[in-house]
Design a protein around this motif. Structure first.
Motif, PDB file in Angstrom:
ATOM      1  N   PHE A   1       0.868  -1.173   0.000  1.00 23.10           N
ATOM      2  CA  PHE A   1       0.000   0.000   0.000  1.00 23.10           C
ATOM      3  C   PHE A   1       0.910   1.231   0.000  1.00 23.10           C
ATOM      4  CE2 PHE A   1      -2.981  -3.117   1.789  1.00 23.10           C
ATOM      5  CZ  PHE A   1      -4.106  -2.851   1.046  1.00 23.10           C
ATOM      6  N   PRO A   2       1.439   1.609  -1.170  1.00 25.31           N
ATOM      7  CA  PRO A   2       2.408   2.705  -1.184  1.00 25.31           C
ATOM      8  C   PRO A   2       1.756   4.055  -0.935  1.00 25.31           C
ATOM      9  CG  PRO A   2       2.087   1.820  -3.397  1.00 25.31           C
ATOM     10  CD  PRO A   2       1.115   1.137  -2.504  1.00 25.31           C
ATOM     11  N   GLU A   3       2.582   5.035  -0.607  1.00 28.20           N
ATOM     12  CA  GLU A   3       2.086   6.372  -0.267  1.00 28.20           C
ATOM     13  C   GLU A   3       1.688   7.200  -1.497  1.00 28.20           C
ATOM     14  OE1 GLU A   3       1.691   8.148   2.833  1.00 28.20           O
ATOM     15  OE2 GLU A   3       1.556   6.053   3.423  1.00 28.20           O
ATOM     16  N   GLU A   4       2.397   6.984  -2.614  1.00 25.66           N
ATOM     17  CA  GLU A   4       2.197   7.891  -3.749  1.00 25.66           C
ATOM     18  C   GLU A   4       0.839   7.698  -4.439  1.00 25.66           C
ATOM     19  OE1 GLU A   4       4.955   5.628  -3.893  1.00 25.66           O
ATOM     20  OE2 GLU A   4       4.926   4.639  -5.845  1.00 25.66           O
ATOM     21  N   ASP A   5       0.393   8.712  -5.164  1.00 24.23           N
ATOM     22  CA  ASP A   5      -0.869   8.649  -5.904  1.00 24.23           C
ATOM     23  C   ASP A   5      -0.649   7.840  -7.176  1.00 24.23           C
ATOM     24  OD1 ASP A   5      -3.147   8.994  -7.413  1.00 24.23           O
ATOM     25  OD2 ASP A   5      -3.285  11.157  -7.086  1.00 24.23           O
ATOM     26  N   LYS A   6      -1.144   6.604  -7.150  1.00 24.57           N
ATOM     27  CA  LYS A   6      -0.900   5.732  -8.303  1.00 24.57           C
ATOM     28  C   LYS A   6      -1.496   6.302  -9.581  1.00 24.57           C
ATOM     29  CE  LYS A   6      -5.002   3.026  -7.496  1.00 24.57           C
ATOM     30  NZ  LYS A   6      -5.627   1.761  -7.208  1.00 24.57           N
ATOM     31  N   PHE A   7      -2.642   7.014  -9.455  1.00 26.06           N
ATOM     32  CA  PHE A   7      -3.293   7.520 -10.664  1.00 26.06           C
ATOM     33  C   PHE A   7      -2.460   8.608 -11.331  1.00 26.06           C
ATOM     34  CE2 PHE A   7      -6.950   6.020  -8.085  1.00 26.06           C
ATOM     35  CZ  PHE A   7      -7.250   4.942  -8.884  1.00 26.06           C
ATOM     36  N   GLU A   8      -1.764   9.382 -10.494  1.00 21.58           N
ATOM     37  CA  GLU A   8      -0.897  10.428 -11.029  1.00 21.58           C
ATOM     38  C   GLU A   8       0.217   9.786 -11.859  1.00 21.58           C
ATOM     39  OE1 GLU A   8      -0.106  14.327 -11.697  1.00 21.58           O
ATOM     40  OE2 GLU A   8      -1.904  13.247 -11.102  1.00 21.58           O
ATOM     41  N   LYS A   9       0.690   8.630 -11.396  1.00 19.87           N
ATOM     42  CA  LYS A   9       1.755   7.926 -12.105  1.00 19.87           C
ATOM     43  C   LYS A   9       1.223   7.180 -13.327  1.00 19.87           C
ATOM     44  CE  LYS A   9       5.293   8.553  -9.242  1.00 19.87           C
ATOM     45  NZ  LYS A   9       5.175   8.344  -7.803  1.00 19.87           N
ATOM     46  N   LEU A  10      -0.084   7.048 -13.380  1.00 18.37           N
ATOM     47  CA  LEU A  10      -0.704   6.285 -14.472  1.00 18.37           C
ATOM     48  C   LEU A  10      -1.287   7.222 -15.523  1.00 18.37           C
ATOM     49  CD1 LEU A  10      -2.742   3.447 -12.676  1.00 18.37           C
ATOM     50  CD2 LEU A  10      -0.814   3.137 -14.199  1.00 18.37           C
ATOM     51  N   LYS A  11      -0.746   8.437 -15.615  1.00 21.96           N
ATOM     52  CA  LYS A  11      -1.250   9.439 -16.574  1.00 21.96           C
ATOM     53  C   LYS A  11      -1.526   8.807 -17.935  1.00 21.96           C
ATOM     54  CE  LYS A  11      -1.729  13.654 -15.014  1.00 21.96           C
ATOM     55  NZ  LYS A  11      -0.612  14.454 -14.548  1.00 21.96           N
ATOM     56  N   SER A  12      -2.632   9.223 -18.520  1.00 23.77           N
ATOM     57  CA  SER A  12      -3.048   8.528 -19.734  1.00 23.77           C
ATOM     58  C   SER A  12      -2.180   8.821 -20.946  1.00 23.77           C
ATOM     59  CB  SER A  12      -4.500   8.784 -20.064  1.00 23.77           C
ATOM     60  OG  SER A  12      -4.945   9.974 -19.564  1.00 23.77           O
ATOM     61  N   ARG A  13      -2.351   7.967 -21.896  1.00 29.63           N
ATOM     62  CA  ARG A  13      -1.674   8.078 -23.189  1.00 29.63           C
ATOM     63  C   ARG A  13      -2.128   9.338 -23.905  1.00 29.63           C
ATOM     64  NH1 ARG A  13      -3.857   2.697 -25.753  1.00 29.63           N
ATOM     65  NH2 ARG A  13      -5.602   3.517 -24.603  1.00 29.63           N
ATOM     66  N   PRO A  14      -1.500   9.622 -25.058  1.00 32.04           N
ATOM     67  CA  PRO A  14      -1.990  10.690 -25.916  1.00 32.04           C
ATOM     68  C   PRO A  14      -3.495  10.563 -26.138  1.00 32.04           C
ATOM     69  CG  PRO A  14      -0.108   9.525 -26.915  1.00 32.04           C
ATOM     70  CD  PRO A  14      -0.246   9.053 -25.506  1.00 32.04           C
ATOM     71  N   LYS A  15      -4.109  11.668 -26.365  1.00 34.31           N
ATOM     72  CA  LYS A  15      -5.557  11.832 -26.414  1.00 34.31           C
ATOM     73  C   LYS A  15      -6.342  10.857 -27.292  1.00 34.31           C
ATOM     74  CE  LYS A  15      -4.560  15.646 -24.235  1.00 34.31           C
ATOM     75  NZ  LYS A  15      -4.795  15.725 -22.813  1.00 34.31           N
TER      76      LYS A  15
END
Ligand code: SAH
Ligand code: SF4
Ligand code: F3S
Length: 439
Positions: free
Chosen positions: A130-144
């Protein structure tokens, strides 16, 4: 020529898993993967699992066993398990099923690219931290990439409520809210890519309290910010706990124009004795008063709920109280389940209700819920709703979309495309959907 690798991902369980599967697909897109609809031509198979029901883990093992032949034909095929069973079972999965290369818990999806690389190097990869960082921030989406008209957006994850039957606090961890500005920029990005309706997700979504530079923001605050985004037409959220239904959120249902008149508000049971043993921290009466206040704010709101029957020590009288509550609320939609033991949860140790009794109660409850559901649907006939069209229907020339109330509505022979929001008069009510014509 560069051949993309193929990813087959199978999703079980709740809407949050659907959202997570999309994020995992995007993360592996960066590793050169494209999605495939069949396991047969895949280079990686990922099962995104759910642990809410009994024998969920057993089902995952038998599903994995079926990939043996595929792996024998194609030794390079990588097999992974994600989701709540991965979190609950961890390393045990690789021990019991050696053909599994990768096990990743819901809080570690942002580490998938490194984990995939590890499996390519012939190693096993396991991460259920259960890491501290925001996983979603690290999972930024691909090009549009262009998107359909509706999307899920996770705003909150995990749960601190510890209902006595539920595994979610153990598999998803403690309650965490994503910062509001990140959600808002993700929402704007979705809208730019064609999304018209966003459903905010959280195991306890109305407990949302996202950080902002000038203090925390409530779910209602977030909804009001989303309401300002041009091009976004509809906002929904799920799942809510009765105790976190704050005044500002109830009020928003009456005043926020993009917030849809639909609320999923699970109560689980109608007997105070059972509610107490479930550790729900609300009573039947407090729930009913809450529904009254919500309906005062938004009279046409469609209520939906979740129920568990046959919870340990539930008597016929307790069950009657559930039927009484359902009778009073008249849900437009409701999910009901037979209690199933989840090892490690408090209720698992208690005396169980005989299986046939629980089954009988489930049937009686479902009959009542279905009757109300049909009545609520039938009441729509002759009314005008707004439909957000999503896709072609089964019949030639037919399009299907959802009304404000989340009813599926079929319209035939109309010149509409996916993403159109149009006024529709309801002409008929079927088993699970409505039919209508453009106004
Ligand atoms: N966070 C949500 C829903 C979590 S799980 C909430 O608080 O309501 C979705 C539903 O699955 C629950 O509402 C409950 O009705 C059902 N459920 C959870 N654990 C269960 C169990 N052990 N047996 C039967 N149903 C269960
Ligand atoms: Fe599970 Fe209860 Fe939390 Fe819902 S509120 S996720 S049922 S523990
Ligand atoms: Fe299932 Fe996990 Fe969702 S147990 S319901 S996938 S939070």
């Amino acid at each position: 020529m560069f051949e993309p690798k193929k990813l087959f991902i199978k999703t079980y369980g709740c809407q949050m898993n659907v959202y997570d599967s999309e994020r995992m697909t995007e993360a592996l897109g960066g590793q050169g993967y494209v999605e495939t609809q069949s396991p047969d031509d895949a280079d990686m198979i990922l099962l995104n699992t759910c642990h809410i029901r009994e024998k969920a883990a057993e089902k995952v093992y038998s599903e994995l066993g079926r990939f043996k032949g595929l792996k024998a034909d194609k030794p390079d095929l990588k097999i992974g398990v994600a989701g709540c069973v991965a979190q609950a079972e961890g390393e045990e999965i690789m021990r019991r099923q050696p053909l599994v290369d990768l096990v990743v818990g819901p809080q570690s999806y942002h580490r998938l690219p490194e984990m995939e690389a590890k499996t390519r190097a012939g190693e096993k990869a396991l991460d259920t931290d259960f890491p501290e960082e925001d996983k979603f921030e690290k999972l930024k989406s691909r090009p549009k990439a262009k998107r359909g008209p509706t999307a899920f957006l996770t705003v909150q994850e995990g749960c601190d409520k510890f209902c006595a039957f539920c595994v979610v606090p153990y598999t998803r961890g403690a309650e965490v809210s994503r910062p509001a500005n990140r959600i808002l920029s993700e929402a704007r990005d979705l809208v730019e890519r064609g999304v018209r309706e966003i459903t905010l997700l959280g195991q306890n979504v109305n407990a949302y309290h996202g950080a902002r530079p000038n203090g925390d923001m409530s779910l209602a605050g977030l909804i009001w910010e989303l309401n300002k985004i041009d091009g976004l037409e509809r906002i929904r959220f799920t799942t809510s706990h009765p105790n976190d239904m704050t005044d500002d959120l109830i009020e928003a249902h009456g005043t926020c124009d993009k917030l849809m008149p639909y609320l999923h508000l699970p109560v689980q049971a109608g007997s105070d004795k059972i509610l107490k043993r479930m550790n729900r921290s609300h009573t039947a009466e407090s729930y009913l008063r809450l529904v009254e206040r919500i309906r005062a704010a938004r009279p046409d709101i469609l209520m939906s709920g979740d129920f568990i029957v046959g919870f340990p020590e539930e008597t016929e009288e307790d069950f009657q109280a559930t039927l009484d509550l359902v009778e009073e609320v008249r849900y437009g939609y409701a999910y009901s389940f037979k209690y199933s033991t989840r090892p490690g949860t408090p209720a698992a140790e208690r005396p169980q209700v005989p299986e046939d009794e629980a089954t009988d109660r489930l049937h009686r409850l479902q009959a009542l819920i279905t009757r109300h559901q049909r009545e609520v649907q039938d009441d729509m006939v002759g009314r005008e709703v707004r439909v957000l069209f999503e896709k072609a229907g089964r019949l030639e020339g037919q399009m299907v979309g959802k009304s404000e109330y989340l009813h599926a509505v079929h319209v035939g022979g109309a010149n509409v495309t996916s993403g159109d929001l149009r006024r529709v008069r309801i002409t008929a009510s079927g088993a699970n959907s409505l039919a209508g014509e453009l106004v």
